[in-house]
Design a protein around this motif. Structure first.
Motif, mmCIF file in Angstrom:
data_model
loop_
_atom_site.group_PDB
_atom_site.id
_atom_site.type_symbol
_atom_site.label_atom_id
_atom_site.label_comp_id
_atom_site.label_asym_id
_atom_site.label_seq_id
_atom_site.Cartn_x
_atom_site.Cartn_y
_atom_site.Cartn_z
ATOM 1 N N ARG A 152 1.020 -1.149 -0.239
ATOM 2 C CA ARG A 152 -0.206 -0.198 -0.142
ATOM 3 C C ARG A 152 1.072 0.964 0.006
ATOM 4 N NH1 ARG A 152 -1.673 -3.994 3.888
ATOM 5 N NH2 ARG A 152 -3.986 -4.694 3.214
ATOM 6 N N ALA A 153 0.780 1.940 -0.965
ATOM 7 C CA ALA A 153 1.378 3.028 -1.090
ATOM 8 C C ALA A 153 0.946 4.002 -2.435
ATOM 9 C CB ALA A 153 3.194 2.874 -1.822
ATOM 10 N N PRO A 154 1.295 5.091 -2.078
ATOM 11 C CA PRO A 154 0.847 6.660 -2.545
ATOM 12 C C PRO A 154 1.833 6.803 -4.220
ATOM 13 C CG PRO A 154 2.195 7.347 -0.900
ATOM 14 C CD PRO A 154 1.989 5.818 -0.687
ATOM 15 N N TYR A 155 1.047 7.201 -5.290
ATOM 16 C CA TYR A 155 2.298 7.487 -6.277
ATOM 17 C C TYR A 155 2.147 6.304 -7.294
ATOM 18 C CZ TYR A 155 1.780 12.189 -4.260
ATOM 19 O OH TYR A 155 1.479 13.364 -3.834
ATOM 20 N N GLY A 156 1.720 5.013 -6.947
ATOM 21 C CA GLY A 156 1.748 3.917 -7.664
ATOM 22 C C GLY A 156 2.972 4.392 -9.046
ATOM 23 N N GLY A 157 2.715 5.616 -9.470
ATOM 24 C CA GLY A 157 3.526 5.257 -11.183
ATOM 25 C C GLY A 157 4.808 6.564 -10.382
ATOM 26 N N ALA A 158 4.744 6.458 -9.579
ATOM 27 C CA ALA A 158 6.989 6.879 -9.830
ATOM 28 C C ALA A 158 7.756 5.939 -9.801
ATOM 29 C CB ALA A 158 6.282 7.066 -7.692
ATOM 30 N N ALA A 159 8.649 7.009 -10.976
ATOM 31 C CA ALA A 159 9.448 5.596 -11.497
ATOM 32 C C ALA A 159 10.664 5.808 -10.917
ATOM 33 C CB ALA A 159 9.399 6.148 -12.504
ATOM 34 N N ARG A 160 11.807 4.961 -10.134
ATOM 35 C CA ARG A 160 12.801 5.640 -9.846
ATOM 36 C C ARG A 160 13.369 4.498 -10.229
ATOM 37 N NH1 ARG A 160 13.910 10.248 -8.319
ATOM 38 N NH2 ARG A 160 16.099 9.798 -7.855
ATOM 39 N N ALA A 161 15.016 4.632 -10.653
ATOM 40 C CA ALA A 161 16.362 3.343 -11.385
ATOM 41 C C ALA A 161 16.477 3.203 -10.002
ATOM 42 C CB ALA A 161 16.810 3.579 -12.313
ATOM 43 N N LEU A 162 16.121 2.166 -9.092
ATOM 44 C CA LEU A 162 16.886 1.320 -7.791
ATOM 45 C C LEU A 162 18.229 0.745 -8.335
ATOM 46 C CD1 LEU A 162 13.450 -0.434 -6.317
ATOM 47 C CD2 LEU A 162 14.877 2.277 -6.415
ATOM 48 N N VAL A 237 9.658 12.685 1.164
ATOM 49 C CA VAL A 237 9.955 11.404 0.073
ATOM 50 C C VAL A 237 8.618 11.200 -0.597
ATOM 51 C CG1 VAL A 237 8.696 8.399 0.395
ATOM 52 C CG2 VAL A 237 10.054 9.409 2.401
ATOM 53 N N LEU A 238 7.332 12.810 0.369
ATOM 54 C CA LEU A 238 6.203 12.163 -0.737
ATOM 55 C C LEU A 238 6.166 12.932 -1.661
ATOM 56 C CD1 LEU A 238 3.364 12.743 2.096
ATOM 57 C CD2 LEU A 238 3.291 10.808 0.303
ATOM 58 N N ASP A 239 6.581 14.343 -2.169
ATOM 59 C CA ASP A 239 7.070 15.431 -2.723
ATOM 60 C C ASP A 239 8.520 14.596 -3.344
ATOM 61 O OD1 ASP A 239 6.024 16.998 -1.593
ATOM 62 O OD2 ASP A 239 7.453 18.497 -0.737
ATOM 63 N N TYR A 240 8.981 14.228 -3.391
ATOM 64 C CA TYR A 240 9.800 13.191 -3.979
ATOM 65 C C TYR A 240 9.163 12.113 -4.925
ATOM 66 C CZ TYR A 240 12.987 8.315 -4.602
ATOM 67 O OH TYR A 240 13.865 7.691 -4.513
ATOM 68 N N LEU A 241 8.257 11.644 -4.597
ATOM 69 C CA LEU A 241 7.381 10.997 -5.396
ATOM 70 C C LEU A 241 6.594 11.241 -6.607
ATOM 71 C CD1 LEU A 241 5.960 7.689 -2.412
ATOM 72 C CD2 LEU A 241 8.131 7.779 -4.316
ATOM 73 N N ALA A 242 6.094 12.646 -6.153
ATOM 74 C CA ALA A 242 4.791 13.302 -6.751
ATOM 75 C C ALA A 242 5.815 13.511 -8.011
ATOM 76 C CB ALA A 242 4.255 14.131 -5.799
ATOM 77 N N ALA A 243 7.606 13.561 -7.563
ATOM 78 C CA ALA A 243 8.325 14.502 -8.907
ATOM 79 C C ALA A 243 8.608 13.680 -9.612
ATOM 80 C CB ALA A 243 9.074 15.256 -7.821
ATOM 81 N N SER A 244 8.542 12.225 -9.105
ATOM 82 C CA SER A 244 9.273 10.826 -9.455
ATOM 83 C C SER A 244 8.020 10.282 -10.455
ATOM 84 C CB SER A 244 9.577 9.999 -8.634
ATOM 85 O OG SER A 244 10.767 10.488 -8.482
#
Length: 281
Positions: A152-162, A237-244
């Motif tokens: 369960r998490a917000p911003y499922g479309g947030a994309a990062r190159a882990l 973290v929320l801002d980082y996810l939203a931006a991603s």
């Protein structure tokens, strides 16, 4: 070549230790608890604590290169002690967060402090700046996957190159062992940006069972994260996810450029760590 590793039992430090021991150089590993270190045979394990610089002089004897775990509160004192002891090269485990221009970014302030301390010491330096560790999914999602097979998490479309921690370690080890990396600032990423939904699907394939992704609102995500993060970090973290979601995280060629091999995929990381998501963990 005599190398001191601080943070030797950490997610990256363990990989650095393994690589350097295999290289045949003398490796001294600093840890608060030598008896519990469980580091490879061939590493000289010594007791010490970066938060207590008075414990470091003995560990620094005869050392010419140093891998530095980021502890900002004592960074200036530690860097000065290293120079006084004759250390000629320091490789810092930093973070890509230092590239943020947000003065409220806690992670950026934390790591910038360490980088600045090492720069000011006059010792040759290399900064290894990983983007988000793949291993973060264990503390973020491990419990809910083990107990419910759900994320369960917000911003499922947030994309990062882990980034696989072994790749961060490979870059750090190269900077310690090879010439030509002085003054480099290496932003280390995985090979491909994946959305959080894609990350969960990758984990499901690795563990061999279905894992659902349930999208949370920002407000619900804030409430969930606040159980294990302080408020400023939650907002970061929320801002980082939203931006991603709007602009996926960067993908760099640093691993290939520095090590000569391709970076490890998130699928490889998931296979390496599938046991962390089993119900028995």
């Amino acid at each position: 070549m005599n190398i001191l590793l601080t943070g030797a039992t950490g997610k990256v430090g363990r990989h650095v230790t393994q690589t350097l021991v295999a290289s045949g150089h003398r490796v001294r590993a600093l840890t608060r608890s030598p008896g519990a270190a469980a580091l490879p045979a061939g590493a000289e394990v010594v007791e010490g604590d970066l938060e207590r610089p008075e414990t470091l002089p003995a560990a620094l004897e005869d050392i010419d290169r140093m891998y530095l775990f980021p502890v900002p509160g004592t960074a200036h004192e530690v860097a000065a002690l290293a120079r006084k002891a004759g250390v000629r090269r320091i490789v810092v485990l930093s973070s890509s967060s230092v590239l943020s221009d947000d003065e409220a970014n806690h992670s950026a302030r934390h790591h910038r402090t360490v980088e600045q301390a090492v720069e000011e010491s006059g010792v040759e330096w290399t900064f290894v700046r990983p983007d988000e560790f793949a291993g973060n999914v264990i503390w973020k999602w491990g419990h809910s996957i083990r107990t419910e097979d759900v994320v369960r998490a917000p911003y499922g479309g947030a994309a990062r190159a882990l980034v696989h921690e072994a790749d961060v370690a490979a870059v750090a080890a190269a900077a310690l062992l090879e010439d030509g990396h002085g003054g480099a600032r290496y932003e280390v990423t995985g090979p491909r940006a994946l959305t959080q939904v894609e990350q969960v699907a990758t984990l499901a394939r690795a563990v061999g069972r279905e894992i659902r992704f349930e999208e949370l609102s920002r407000e619900a995500g804030r409430e969930a994260m606040s159980a294990f993060m302080p408020p400023p970090v939650v907002e970061m973290v929320l801002d980082y996810l939203a931006a991603s979601v709007v602009e996926p995280g960067p993908v760099t060629t640093v691993v290939r450029d520095v090590t000569g091999r391709e970076p490890l995929s998130f699928a490889r990381w998931a296979e390496d760590n599938a046991g962390a998501f089993s119900a028995s963990e």
